[in-house]
Design a protein around this motif. Structure first.
Motif, mmCIF file in Angstrom:
data_model
loop_
_atom_site.group_PDB
_atom_site.id
_atom_site.type_symbol
_atom_site.label_atom_id
_atom_site.label_comp_id
_atom_site.label_asym_id
_atom_site.label_seq_id
_atom_site.Cartn_x
_atom_site.Cartn_y
_atom_site.Cartn_z
ATOM 1 N N ALA A 141 -31.912 -1.894 -11.932
ATOM 2 C CA ALA A 141 -30.451 -1.860 -12.104
ATOM 3 C C ALA A 141 -29.965 -3.216 -12.595
ATOM 4 O O ALA A 141 -29.153 -3.879 -11.936
ATOM 5 N N PRO A 142 -30.444 -3.665 -13.757
ATOM 6 C CA PRO A 142 -30.110 -5.024 -14.229
ATOM 7 C C PRO A 142 -28.628 -5.215 -14.527
ATOM 8 O O PRO A 142 -28.147 -6.348 -14.567
ATOM 9 N N GLN A 143 -27.915 -4.113 -14.725
ATOM 10 C CA GLN A 143 -26.491 -4.231 -15.033
ATOM 11 C C GLN A 143 -25.640 -4.479 -13.791
ATOM 12 O O GLN A 143 -24.451 -4.815 -13.894
ATOM 13 N N ALA A 144 -26.223 -4.332 -12.606
ATOM 14 C CA ALA A 144 -25.451 -4.409 -11.354
ATOM 15 C C ALA A 144 -25.282 -5.849 -10.894
ATOM 16 O O ALA A 144 -26.194 -6.673 -11.009
ATOM 17 N N ARG A 145 -24.101 -6.147 -10.354
ATOM 18 C CA ARG A 145 -23.798 -7.469 -9.798
ATOM 19 C C ARG A 145 -23.941 -7.416 -8.284
ATOM 20 O O ARG A 145 -23.445 -6.508 -7.633
ATOM 21 N N TRP A 146 -24.634 -8.414 -7.728
ATOM 22 C CA TRP A 146 -24.861 -8.455 -6.278
ATOM 23 C C TRP A 146 -23.656 -9.052 -5.564
ATOM 24 O O TRP A 146 -23.142 -10.098 -5.966
ATOM 25 N N THR A 147 -23.196 -8.395 -4.500
ATOM 26 C CA THR A 147 -22.083 -8.866 -3.689
ATOM 27 C C THR A 147 -22.541 -8.953 -2.235
ATOM 28 O O THR A 147 -22.813 -7.916 -1.621
ATOM 29 N N PRO A 148 -22.682 -10.155 -1.663
ATOM 30 C CA PRO A 148 -23.170 -10.255 -0.284
ATOM 31 C C PRO A 148 -22.172 -9.674 0.718
ATOM 32 O O PRO A 148 -20.963 -9.692 0.503
ATOM 33 N N ALA A 149 -22.727 -9.160 1.827
ATOM 34 C CA ALA A 149 -21.922 -8.595 2.906
ATOM 35 C C ALA A 149 -22.423 -9.158 4.236
ATOM 36 O O ALA A 149 -23.568 -9.594 4.333
ATOM 37 N N PRO A 150 -21.584 -9.150 5.286
ATOM 38 C CA PRO A 150 -22.033 -9.654 6.588
ATOM 39 C C PRO A 150 -23.191 -8.865 7.175
ATOM 40 O O PRO A 150 -23.949 -9.383 7.992
ATOM 41 N N SER A 151 -23.329 -7.598 6.791
ATOM 42 C CA SER A 151 -24.435 -6.768 7.256
ATOM 43 C C SER A 151 -24.654 -5.657 6.245
ATOM 44 O O SER A 151 -23.791 -5.365 5.411
ATOM 45 N N ASN A 152 -25.823 -5.022 6.334
ATOM 46 C CA ASN A 152 -26.111 -3.915 5.420
ATOM 47 C C ASN A 152 -25.222 -2.704 5.706
ATOM 48 O O ASN A 152 -24.834 -1.976 4.794
ATOM 49 N N ALA A 153 -24.905 -2.484 6.975
ATOM 50 C CA ALA A 153 -24.028 -1.364 7.311
ATOM 51 C C ALA A 153 -22.612 -1.599 6.796
ATOM 52 O O ALA A 153 -21.932 -0.662 6.371
ATOM 53 N N GLU A 154 -22.163 -2.854 6.822
ATOM 54 C CA GLU A 154 -20.848 -3.162 6.242
ATOM 55 C C GLU A 154 -20.869 -2.878 4.742
ATOM 56 O O GLU A 154 -19.879 -2.396 4.170
ATOM 57 N N ALA A 155 -21.992 -3.162 4.099
ATOM 58 C CA ALA A 155 -22.123 -2.834 2.677
ATOM 59 C C ALA A 155 -22.020 -1.322 2.473
ATOM 60 O O ALA A 155 -21.370 -0.857 1.524
ATOM 61 N N ALA A 156 -22.624 -0.538 3.359
ATOM 62 C CA ALA A 156 -22.524 0.924 3.267
ATOM 63 C C ALA A 156 -21.091 1.383 3.458
ATOM 64 O O ALA A 156 -20.616 2.306 2.770
ATOM 65 N N ARG A 157 -20.392 0.748 4.374
ATOM 66 C CA ARG A 157 -18.977 1.085 4.595
ATOM 67 C C ARG A 157 -18.173 0.817 3.320
ATOM 68 O O ARG A 157 -17.295 1.605 2.938
ATOM 69 N N ARG A 158 -18.486 -0.277 2.638
ATOM 70 C CA ARG A 158 -17.781 -0.604 1.389
ATOM 71 C C ARG A 158 -18.039 0.455 0.320
ATOM 72 O O ARG A 158 -17.143 0.783 -0.469
ATOM 73 N N VAL A 159 -19.261 0.959 0.276
ATOM 74 C CA VAL A 159 -19.563 2.020 -0.693
ATOM 75 C C VAL A 159 -18.770 3.267 -0.348
ATOM 76 O O VAL A 159 -18.161 3.900 -1.225
ATOM 77 N N ARG A 160 -18.777 3.639 0.906
ATOM 78 C CA ARG A 160 -18.019 4.836 1.324
ATOM 79 C C ARG A 160 -16.552 4.715 0.938
ATOM 80 O O ARG A 160 -15.930 5.680 0.475
ATOM 81 N N ASP A 161 -15.981 3.515 1.125
ATOM 82 C CA ASP A 161 -14.563 3.295 0.842
ATOM 83 C C ASP A 161 -14.313 2.891 -0.603
ATOM 84 O O ASP A 161 -13.231 2.408 -0.932
ATOM 85 N N ARG A 162 -15.315 3.042 -1.460
ATOM 86 C CA ARG A 162 -15.210 2.806 -2.908
ATOM 87 C C ARG A 162 -14.877 1.361 -3.249
ATOM 88 O O ARG A 162 -14.266 1.075 -4.277
ATOM 89 N N GLU A 163 -15.301 0.429 -2.405
ATOM 90 C CA GLU A 163 -15.129 -0.990 -2.704
ATOM 91 C C GLU A 163 -16.286 -1.527 -3.536
ATOM 92 O O GLU A 163 -16.188 -2.604 -4.125
ATOM 93 N N CYS A 164 -17.411 -0.826 -3.538
ATOM 94 C CA CYS A 164 -18.521 -1.151 -4.430
ATOM 95 C C CYS A 164 -19.312 0.139 -4.687
ATOM 96 O O CYS A 164 -19.030 1.181 -4.081
#
Length: 402
Positions: A141-164
């Motif tokens: 996925a070379p086109q994707a930009r990495w965005t750090p999160a406090p935890s992996n589950a918080e990253a999942a929450r962001r996906v669910r809420d369409r933040e990433c």
């Protein structure tokens, strides 16, 4: 790829600690590997589990009495020390470690149902997860930009809420947030494990505790991590400290935080000497307490004072031993093949940096960068790490190591 589950062989010494109706905090939200580590303990059954957004918040709940203990990740065999946890431990008032848990970690790419990989523009996850899947993301996925999160589950929450668009997390996290596993087993290195510590206020438990065979210390240093190499090299060379692991992270300001692991408990003379010497040389260090280590200790942390061999293992037949040796040698050959390929990639990247520096009029060698490399190898591999780093640097400079 199977969903990671707690490995019962890696649990601490058997026996339930006396935690009547305890309240546990952990690095959340729900669906983190830290929650998985906490739930692997029998004490967590029926207890109240409270997710915290950060390591600092989890320890604050403990210090204020809102939680009795907190489970936090402290080290990964690929990504190294978890800086947020080490900084939080250094900033918190007196705490003690009750026990540790070691879990294997495998990662998946989680997306909202129907998302295609080509449409992914942002990927989120804990920085340690990013360090372990960077190669996969670069190639798939070379086109994707990495965005750090406090935890992996918080990253999942962001996906669910369409933040990433996508999250790097355990497969088991997907069900918590209504996500889909797009790709499983995306970690660059197989067999990685993460170590977690259960922390509490001193004196919170009552009754007997399992035997302690590890002692940890934490404290601040005035020097930045890249400037502390000389001090740490001197400590590592001391006869009392050769089996002690010393790791530093930035304190987020102008200094650093040291996290030290000593094999053995307070009652062992070698451990007492090591702890005493460290506190003499570095008065700001605070002992987190002797505690039972996980039954399985990763090979990179083993020392002559940290054995986990059982009587049954010692009595293995010669035939069984020969089969094990053959199997392990095959594994070593496979690892050597991977190492050689990785070294070739590193060599090419290093020489490209040298070409860029010399074209712009700069020096071919960066002494500060080389010192940081030596320090990192020494931290992770012990006293032999400096020699490995020197041979690697010689090769990348175009000279054959002696």
């Amino acid at each position: 790829m199977r969903t990671p589950t707690p490995d019962t062989r890696t649990r601490p010494a058997p026996g339930r600690l006396p935690y009547p109706e305890w309240r546990f905090a952990y690095l959340g939200p729900e669906g983190t590997f830290t929650e998985l580590a906490l739930r692997s303990l029998p004490e967590a059954t029926g207890a109240r589990l409270s997710p915290a957004a950060t390591a600092t918040e989890a320890l604050t709940l403990v210090c204020r009495g809102a939680a009795d203990a907190a489970m936090l990740p402290v080290h990964n065999t690929v990504a190294g020390v978890v800086a947020d946890t080490v900084r939080a431990l250094a900033e918190s008032p007196a705490l003690t470690v009750l026990r540790e848990v070691v879990l294997p970690v495998e990662f998946a790419l989680l997306v909202r149902p129907g998302t295609r990989r080509a449409r992914i523009r942002t990927v989120s996850g804990h920085p340690h997860a990013g360090a372990q899947v960077g190669g996969w993301l670069d190639s798939r996925a070379p086109q994707a930009r990495w965005t750090p999160a406090p935890s992996n589950a918080e990253a999942a929450r962001r996906v669910r809420d369409r933040e990433c668009d996508a999250a790097v997390a355990g497969e088991f996290t997907a069900a918590h947030y209504g996500l889909q596993v797009l790709d499983a087993g995306i970690q660059d290195t197989a067999g990685a494990v993460t170590r977690f510590l259960l922390c509490a206020r001193p004196g919170r438990w009552s009754g007997p505790r399992p035997a302690a065979d590890r002692t940890s210390l934490v404290g601040r240093l005035a020097a930045r991590p890249e400037e502390a190499g000389g001090l740490l090299d001197g400590l590592r060379s001391h006869p009392f400290l050769r089996s002690v692991s010393l790791r530093t992270v930035s304190d987020g300001r102008s200094g650093s935080v040291l996290f030290a692991d000593c094999p053995g408990g307070a009652g062992q003379a070698a451990t007492a000497r090591a702890v005493g010497l460290l506190r003499l040389r570095l008065p700001g260090l605070r002992v987190l307490g002797p505690y039972p280590s996980a039954t399985h200790v990763p090979s990179y942390e083993r020392s002559e004072t940290m054995h986990t061999e059982t009587a049954a293992e010692a009595g293995l037949s010669a035939e069984t031993g020969s089969r094990d040796i053959a199997r392990l040698r095959d594994r070593i050959d496979s690892l050597d093949h991977l190492l050689i390929g990785t070294l070739r990639e590193r060599l090419e990247a290093s020489r490209e940096i040298q070409r860029i520096r010399t074209r712009s009029g700069g020096s071919q060698v960066d002494p500060g960068r080389e010192a940081a490399v030596r320090g990192r190898y020494a931290e992770e591999l012990g006293e032999g790490g400096t020699g490995v780093a020197e041979a690697l640097l010689d090769m990348c400079r175009g000279r054959s190591p002696r």
